[in-house]
Scaffold this motif. Structure first.
Motif, PDB file in Angstrom:
ATOM      1  N   ILE A 106     -23.873 -19.831 -90.554  1.00 63.44           N
ATOM      2  CA  ILE A 106     -23.316 -18.970 -89.514  1.00 63.44           C
ATOM      3  C   ILE A 106     -22.121 -18.165 -89.998  1.00 63.44           C
ATOM      4  CG2 ILE A 106     -21.709 -20.684 -88.585  1.00 63.44           C
ATOM      5  CD1 ILE A 106     -22.517 -19.679 -85.782  1.00 63.44           C
TER       6      ILE A 106
ATOM      7  N   LEU B  49     -26.313 -15.035 -80.576  1.00 59.28           N
ATOM      8  CA  LEU B  49     -25.573 -14.981 -81.828  1.00 59.28           C
ATOM      9  C   LEU B  49     -24.641 -13.776 -81.819  1.00 59.28           C
ATOM     10  CD1 LEU B  49     -28.470 -15.588 -84.395  1.00 59.28           C
ATOM     11  CD2 LEU B  49     -26.924 -17.293 -83.438  1.00 59.28           C
TER      12      LEU B  49
ATOM     13  N   ILE C 290     -28.734 -22.675 -88.484  1.00 59.03           N
ATOM     14  CA  ILE C 290     -27.697 -21.788 -87.946  1.00 59.03           C
ATOM     15  C   ILE C 290     -26.317 -22.306 -88.339  1.00 59.03           C
ATOM     16  CG2 ILE C 290     -26.571 -21.012 -85.817  1.00 59.03           C
ATOM     17  CD1 ILE C 290     -29.359 -20.924 -84.538  1.00 59.03           C
TER      18      ILE C 290
ATOM     19  N   ALA D 139     -22.477 -19.033 -82.167  1.00 58.25           N
ATOM     20  CA  ALA D 139     -23.824 -19.240 -81.652  1.00 58.25           C
ATOM     21  C   ALA D 139     -23.777 -20.169 -80.450  1.00 58.25           C
ATOM     22  CB  ALA D 139     -24.731 -19.825 -82.734  1.00 58.25           C
TER      23      ALA D 139
ATOM     24  N   LEU E  21     -34.273 -16.253 -87.980  1.00 54.47           N
ATOM     25  CA  LEU E  21     -34.609 -16.725 -86.637  1.00 54.47           C
ATOM     26  C   LEU E  21     -35.825 -16.015 -86.050  1.00 54.47           C
ATOM     27  CD1 LEU E  21     -31.220 -17.296 -84.767  1.00 54.47           C
ATOM     28  CD2 LEU E  21     -32.841 -18.990 -85.595  1.00 54.47           C
TER      29      LEU E  21
ATOM     30  N   LEU F 297     -29.415 -14.369 -91.416  1.00 56.15           N
ATOM     31  CA  LEU F 297     -29.647 -15.453 -90.474  1.00 56.15           C
ATOM     32  C   LEU F 297     -30.453 -14.959 -89.288  1.00 56.15           C
ATOM     33  CD1 LEU F 297     -29.275 -18.305 -89.440  1.00 56.15           C
ATOM     34  CD2 LEU F 297     -27.019 -17.668 -88.595  1.00 56.15           C
TER      35      LEU F 297
END
Length: 295
Positions: free
Chosen positions: A49, A6, A45, A54, A17, A13
């Motif tokens: 995002i 990422l 994601i 990503a 994860l 975010l």
């Protein structure tokens, strides 16, 4: 084994994860989850995002033994006789699909709604609300006072009309407030009107329309104190605070300050901490939230 990289994504975010993957290096996540969980996390994601990028690599039954997905606009995943390849594009393009997930379609649709208010439909333009913003000498309505009032609405012809008024009465303005707003006591004395005149004009501008604002409780508390000060009843209009709506629709922003939210919705505010400019930006935000059916 699954590896996700990422870059430039919201911190929230990344935090999400880490519930499933281990961050072995900044922006590099490794884990081993089921295909169902893997796809669900990729969807998450894609939905959150922002302006980041990503790439995901995971085990697959092909000649290479792995497959990948990416959101990079300068790369495109192609299939060459069953072998996944990452093709480098000569020019970055917004037309590259974000992986193979259906979430890419939702993400692209979400981005398409983020257009200028000028491109919104006539029906949206005419929705009857007034956006409101105040500049004040501080945060406490019991001891601080209103410096300026800004408001924006559509008129019956579908044209934007504005209300912009400095308010007299401040004996002293904190230096930090002047730095933010560019408002001085001298400006108020020369260009402002009394609190009573300003509030009456605001009531006439708003009429019976619903009032929208960002963190509207702040403005409401100052208006309530101001109307009490002049011995009049406060606004009885419907009040709509956009902050809770944004929090519900955008759960993974780094924060919910107005400037962060405006950037996420690609709304330009040329003069932050100017009541009229903030009201204009808030009006555009309300228009976009209206388009999305959030109120």
């Amino acid at each position: 084994m699954i590896v996700i990289t990422l870059t430039k994504v919201p911190k929230s975010l990344k935090g999400d994860l880490t519930k499933w993957y281990q961050e072995i290096q900044t922006g590099v996540y490794v884990g081993n989850v089921s295909a169902r969980v893997r796809d669900a996390l990729w969807d998450r994601i894609m939905e959150n995002i922002g302006r980041g990028e990503a790439t995901m690599v995971y085990n697959a039954q092909n000649e290479l033994g792995y497959q990948f997905r990416t959101t990079r606009k300068d790369r495109q995943v192609v299939d060459f006789d069953g072998i996944p390849l990452m093709m480098s594009l000569k020019e970055a393009t917004g037309g590259v699909k974000h992986g193979f997930s259906n979430a890419a379609k939702f993400h692209r649709a979400k981005m398409m709604t983020r257009q200028s208010i000028k491109n919104s439909s006539p029906a949206t333009k005419k929705f009857k609300v007034v956006s409101l913003d105040l500049e004040t000498t501080g945060l406490d309505p019991a001891k601080d006072v209103i410096l300026s009032i800004g408001a924006v609405k559509w008129d019956q012809d579908g044209k934007i009309v504005q209300f912009d008024q400095l308010i007299q009465g401040a004996q002293k303005i904190p230096e930090k407030i002047t730095e933010l707003t560019d408002i001085t006591v001298e400006m108020l004395d020369k260009q402002g009107v009394s609190l009573a005149v300003g509030l009456q004009a605001l009531q006439e501008f708003i009429a019976d329309a619903p009032v929208v604002g960002y963190n509207l409780h702040f403005d409401e508390s100052f208006l309530l104190a101001a109307f009490r000060k002049i011995g009049q009843s406060s606004l009885t209009n419907r009040l709509i605070d956009l902050m809770p709506l944004v929090k519900k629709a955008n759960k993974f922003l780094d924060n919910y300050r107005l400037e962060t939210v405006l950037a996420d919705y690609e709304i330009e505010n040329l003069h932050p901490h100017n009541a009229l400019s903030d009201a204009q930006a808030t009006f555009e935000l309300a228009s976009k939230l209206k388009e999305k059916g959030l109120f």
